[in-house]
Write an enzyme that holds these catalytic residues in place. Structure first.
Site, PDB file in Angstrom:
ATOM      1  N   CYS A   1       0.829  -1.207   0.000  1.00  0.00           N
ATOM      2  CA  CYS A   1       0.000   0.000   0.000  1.00  0.00           C
ATOM      3  C   CYS A   1       0.864   1.258   0.000  1.00  0.00           C
ATOM      4  CB  CYS A   1      -0.921  -0.013   1.214  1.00  0.00           C
ATOM      5  SG  CYS A   1      -2.102   1.346   1.239  1.00  0.00           S
TER       6      CYS A   1
ATOM      7  N   CYS B   1      -6.937  -2.830   7.500  1.00  0.00           N
ATOM      8  CA  CYS B   1      -7.748  -1.653   7.177  1.00  0.00           C
ATOM      9  C   CYS B   1      -8.842  -1.926   6.157  1.00  0.00           C
ATOM     10  CB  CYS B   1      -6.852  -0.518   6.690  1.00  0.00           C
ATOM     11  SG  CYS B   1      -5.992  -0.881   5.149  1.00  0.00           S
TER      12      CYS B   1
END
Length: 345
Positions: A89, A181
């Protein structure tokens, strides 16, 4: 004229204090939240931007996040490996987006609330060693560090929470999220369960499992089998649908290979004359094989094309997991990192 910086705002205390510190230091701050999945909520980020009086925008990167992070996560688990989504990410979504916004706003820098430091464009460990996040940042392109600021790198986490009281009433009390997340709750529900066998490294069947995705490399508790010694997961074979376990001695390794290398500082490279097939070496470095592990000394042997490397630890490590990252440090500087793809026992 003021220097302009784009700050990634998550809505949490760390990114908020990053924006505050840079504003106090005289920068013109632009806040940017990245829309990555259906769980995102930008209410707190908007409150922070409003309280600081800064420009703020939300960038939609859901499609990119799906491709580079979520799909990678699922694929890696299905291969019986342990993914590291934060590394992916940071490289492909967060910092790429922030640099795109930096160009759009004709800004000079980007900044995030990561606990790390940049010194002369070199990635360094944070002052607060307990919160250091440099491990997750090794994959960022080397050229980016000329334009990255990490204001929290010189702070203790406890001081940051106290700092937030200068501009916010709710941040110091806000709890940090511990979930993955993009997969709230139990991420294992994303996988199909299929009963199979648990065997030891001698090939003996010890019991059954109800889905290989309930297990991770190095796991000790919750195996569902009994033995004369404590057992740990050593390997997950997705083709045969088996979980291979071993005693502590059986999960120790002093040698493993990494691929997808990112070299951040070539000055530590030496010509290798010790092991055939590897052009370069880095001697006596500190190596972390997972975020929570303590660094161990070792030597790194690197191929001429920089596509792969072999790492020899001076002291063996338990539960080295394929798919995780190995990150190489010298004197608190991040030198190299890569994805573990083979472990020798």
């Amino acid at each position: 004229m003021k220097k302009k910086v784009v700050v990634g705002l998550s809505g949490g205390v760390d990114s908020a204090c990053t924006a505050y510190l840079l504003q106090e230091a005289g920068y013109e701050v632009v806040g940017c939240s990245i829309w990555m999945n259906e769980y995102n909520n930008f209410d707190d980020a908007e409150k922070i931007a409003h309280s600081l009086g800064i420009q703020y925008q939300i960038i939609d990167r859901r499609e990119l996040f799906q491709k580079e992070v979520k799909d990678y996560f699922i694929k890696t688990y299905k291969l019986g490996m342990t993914p590291n989504p934060c590394v992916k990410c940071n490289k492909y979504v967060k910092f790429k987006t922030l640099f795109d916004v930096m160009l759009d706003f004709d800004a000079d820098f980007v900044a995030t609330g990561h606990y790390a430091r940049v010194n002369n464009s070199k990635l360094m460990v944070a002052f607060d060693k307990a919160k250091d996040q440099s491990y997750f940042l090794y994959g960022i392109p080397k050229s980016y560090f000329e334009k990255i600021l990490f204001p929290l790198g010189d702070y203790l986490k406890s001081n940051v929470k106290e700092l937030s009281k200068n501009f916010s009433d709710f941040l110091a009390k806000k709890e940090e999220s511990q979930d993955i997340c993009f997969l709230k709750g139990d991420y294992k529900k994303c996988f199909d369960s299929c009963t199979g066998y648990i065997i030891n490294d001698k090939g003996e069947v010890l019991g059954k499992h109800d889905g290989i995705f309930n297990y991770t490399i190095g796991q000790r508790k919750g195996l569902g089998v009994s033995y004369s010694e404590p057992l740990f997961v050593r390997e997950i074979d997705t083709q045969k649908n088996i979980v291979i376990v071993a005693t502590k001695a059986g999960v120790q390794s002093c040698k493993f290979c990494i691929t997808s290398l990112n070299l951040l500082d070539e000055k530590f490279l030496e010509i290798n004359n010790e092991i055939h097939g590897y052009r370069f070496k880095i001697k006596n470095a500190d190596i972390k094989v997972r975020y929570s592990s303590k660094p161990k000394k070792g030597d790194i042997y690197i191929s001429e094309d920089f596509k792969f490397a072999e790492i020899h630890l001076h002291e063996c490590e338990n539960g080295i997991a394929k798919g995780q990252s190995a990150v190489v440090y010298i004197a608190d500087q991040v030198i190299l990192g890569g994805i573990i793809n083979k472990v020798f026992y």
